[in-house]
Design a protein around this motif. Structure first.
Motif, PDB file in Angstrom:
ATOM      1  N   TRP A 199      72.933  85.295  17.923  1.00  0.00           N
ATOM      2  CA  TRP A 199      72.602  83.938  18.394  1.00  0.00           C
ATOM      3  C   TRP A 199      73.574  82.941  17.765  1.00  0.00           C
ATOM      4  O   TRP A 199      73.838  82.971  16.561  1.00  0.00           O
ATOM      5  CB  TRP A 199      71.161  83.580  18.023  1.00  0.00           C
ATOM      6  CG  TRP A 199      70.129  84.348  18.816  1.00  0.00           C
ATOM      7  CD1 TRP A 199      70.349  85.177  19.892  1.00  0.00           C
ATOM      8  CD2 TRP A 199      68.713  84.376  18.586  1.00  0.00           C
ATOM      9  NE1 TRP A 199      69.163  85.701  20.345  1.00  0.00           N
ATOM     10  CE2 TRP A 199      68.148  85.236  19.569  1.00  0.00           C
ATOM     11  CE3 TRP A 199      67.867  83.759  17.661  1.00  0.00           C
ATOM     12  CZ2 TRP A 199      66.767  85.486  19.627  1.00  0.00           C
ATOM     13  CZ3 TRP A 199      66.499  84.005  17.718  1.00  0.00           C
ATOM     14  CH2 TRP A 199      65.959  84.865  18.701  1.00  0.00           C
ATOM     15  N   ASP A 205      69.652  75.441  22.335  1.00  0.00           N
ATOM     16  CA  ASP A 205      68.963  75.932  23.526  1.00  0.00           C
ATOM     17  C   ASP A 205      68.827  77.456  23.459  1.00  0.00           C
ATOM     18  O   ASP A 205      69.818  78.160  23.223  1.00  0.00           O
ATOM     19  CB  ASP A 205      69.753  75.529  24.779  1.00  0.00           C
ATOM     20  CG  ASP A 205      69.101  76.066  26.034  1.00  0.00           C
ATOM     21  OD1 ASP A 205      68.132  75.444  26.490  1.00  0.00           O
ATOM     22  OD2 ASP A 205      69.537  77.135  26.520  1.00  0.00           O
ATOM     23  N   GLN A 207      68.624  79.781  25.563  1.00  0.00           N
ATOM     24  CA  GLN A 207      69.466  80.590  26.456  1.00  0.00           C
ATOM     25  C   GLN A 207      70.938  80.411  26.117  1.00  0.00           C
ATOM     26  O   GLN A 207      71.698  81.382  26.105  1.00  0.00           O
ATOM     27  CB  GLN A 207      69.212  80.212  27.908  1.00  0.00           C
ATOM     28  CG  GLN A 207      67.805  80.593  28.343  1.00  0.00           C
ATOM     29  CD  GLN A 207      67.662  80.678  29.851  1.00  0.00           C
ATOM     30  OE1 GLN A 207      68.564  80.350  30.614  1.00  0.00           O
ATOM     31  NE2 GLN A 207      66.498  81.122  30.291  1.00  0.00           N
ATOM     32  N   ASP A 214      72.112  90.530  26.035  1.00  0.00           N
ATOM     33  CA  ASP A 214      70.950  89.893  26.672  1.00  0.00           C
ATOM     34  C   ASP A 214      71.400  88.963  27.804  1.00  0.00           C
ATOM     35  O   ASP A 214      70.638  88.718  28.741  1.00  0.00           O
ATOM     36  CB  ASP A 214      70.111  89.108  25.650  1.00  0.00           C
ATOM     37  CG  ASP A 214      69.066  89.989  24.971  1.00  0.00           C
ATOM     38  OD1 ASP A 214      68.865  91.140  25.432  1.00  0.00           O
ATOM     39  OD2 ASP A 214      68.462  89.538  23.981  1.00  0.00           O
ATOM     40  N   ARG A 215      72.630  88.450  27.756  1.00  0.00           N
ATOM     41  CA  ARG A 215      73.126  87.609  28.868  1.00  0.00           C
ATOM     42  C   ARG A 215      73.186  88.454  30.144  1.00  0.00           C
ATOM     43  O   ARG A 215      72.913  87.953  31.220  1.00  0.00           O
ATOM     44  CB  ARG A 215      74.517  87.021  28.576  1.00  0.00           C
ATOM     45  CG  ARG A 215      74.580  86.064  27.416  1.00  0.00           C
ATOM     46  CD  ARG A 215      75.710  85.037  27.554  1.00  0.00           C
ATOM     47  NE  ARG A 215      75.352  83.983  28.476  1.00  0.00           N
ATOM     48  CZ  ARG A 215      74.586  82.928  28.175  1.00  0.00           C
ATOM     49  NH1 ARG A 215      74.153  82.754  26.947  1.00  0.00           N
ATOM     50  NH2 ARG A 215      74.284  82.037  29.099  1.00  0.00           N
ATOM     51  N   ARG A 218      69.379  89.677  31.055  1.00  0.00           N
ATOM     52  CA  ARG A 218      68.503  88.612  31.582  1.00  0.00           C
ATOM     53  C   ARG A 218      69.192  87.733  32.609  1.00  0.00           C
ATOM     54  O   ARG A 218      68.688  86.657  32.930  1.00  0.00           O
ATOM     55  CB  ARG A 218      67.984  87.785  30.396  1.00  0.00           C
ATOM     56  CG  ARG A 218      67.028  88.585  29.503  1.00  0.00           C
ATOM     57  CD  ARG A 218      66.889  88.032  28.088  1.00  0.00           C
ATOM     58  NE  ARG A 218      66.539  86.627  28.055  1.00  0.00           N
ATOM     59  CZ  ARG A 218      66.550  85.866  26.963  1.00  0.00           C
ATOM     60  NH1 ARG A 218      66.906  86.396  25.796  1.00  0.00           N
ATOM     61  NH2 ARG A 218      66.213  84.606  27.015  1.00  0.00           N
ATOM     62  N   LEU A 220      71.850  85.774  32.509  1.00  0.00           N
ATOM     63  CA  LEU A 220      72.052  84.407  32.026  1.00  0.00           C
ATOM     64  C   LEU A 220      73.432  83.852  32.391  1.00  0.00           C
ATOM     65  O   LEU A 220      73.696  82.675  32.161  1.00  0.00           O
ATOM     66  CB  LEU A 220      71.858  84.337  30.494  1.00  0.00           C
ATOM     67  CG  LEU A 220      70.482  84.735  29.958  1.00  0.00           C
ATOM     68  CD1 LEU A 220      70.437  84.639  28.433  1.00  0.00           C
ATOM     69  CD2 LEU A 220      69.391  83.845  30.561  1.00  0.00           C
TER      70      LEU A 220
END
Ligand code: UDP
Length: 248
Positions: A199, A205, A207, A214-215, A218, A220
């Protein structure tokens, strides 16, 4: 050259030296036990560069790894090891399957890092093992499991500090280990945005701060630029550390 093995993110080739294997990092991305498939442009070279930099740096701290050299930007020469069929996951912050399976809220900072063992078996969906089940399956013995746990926690301490200096929070990550020809347990596989949750501390934020797979998982967007950001910050931090050593 004939492939020895093709995995979801890497292909393994033999070399003329039986103690050395060549790994090619692919741009292919998979998630949810390969039910979701795609490509991340440039990922192979980025993950290879990040892993190589981290392996070299961990070696200087006394952590044995399989890393030998990078002959091309998406290729890594590694020591041949017998892979221990466990995925060793370390968690500093609750996310992913930990939240799904326990109801813990994503983002909860864990009092102590959590080490988990998963069986590397696609057909079984890589199940979470208890300590006793790992022993029951005979993947390694009690001393082997303890060595894996100790190494994983030690690596976590180093990586957490390293990523903090890159303005990145190391949420969780997966390691794989193998036994080398001398019978030592050494770090293998890769350490990259495919295998870590990272992260961005410069973003608030939930996202926007995601700099890892995870991008992709999910949907993103901006996956390539997230991976490039991690590469840039990791390589800059390595340069800073090297110049500090040079200056001292
Ligand atoms: N992980 C991985 N390969 C796997 C499973 C997990 O590299 O086959 C990494 C994942 O990227 C995350 C950590 O291990 O950094 C913990 O993953 P988790 O158990 O939360 O599973 P997920 O929900 O990501 O499938």
């Amino acid at each position: 050259m004939e492939k020895l093995y093709e995995g979801k993110a890497k292909i393994l080739y033999p070399t003329e030296d039986p103690d050395v294997l060549l790994t090619i990092f692919k741009d292919d991305a998979t998630a949810f036990n390969a039910q979701k498939k795609g490509q991340i442009q440039g990922k192979g070279a980025i993950n290879c560069a990040i892993s190589a930099a981290l392996f070299r740096w961990l070696e200087t701290l006394g952590i044995p790894t399989h890393y030998l050299d990078c002959p091309q930007n998406d290729q890594m020469l590694v020591k041949a090891v017998d892979i221990i069929p466990l995925e060793v996951v370390v968690r500093n912050i609750a996310a992913g399957s930990l939240c799904k399976q326990t109801g813990l809220k994503e983002g909860l900072v864990l009092g102590n890092p959590l080490v988990e063992f998963y069986l590397k078996d696609d057909a079984l969906g890589d199940p979470l093992l208890t300590w006793e089940r790992a022993l029951l399956l005979g993947v390694t013995d009690e001393a082997g499991l303890q060595t894996l746990k100790d190494l994983a926690l030690n690596i976590n301490q180093h990586l957490q500090r390293f990523f903090a200096q890159c303005d990145i929070t190391l949420v969780d990550f997966k390691l794989e280990f193998g036994g080398d020809r001398q019978g030592r347990i050494i770090l293998a596989d890769e350490i990259s945005p495919d295998t870590c949750r990272l992260w961005d501390n410069t973003q608030t934020d939930p996202q926007a701060r995601v700099l890892d797979k995870d991008r992709f998982r999910r949907d993103l967007g901006e996956i390539e630029s997230a991976y490039q950001t991690v590469e840039k910050r990791v390589l800059s931090q390595i340069e800073r550390l090297q110049s500090q050593i040079g200056a001292s």
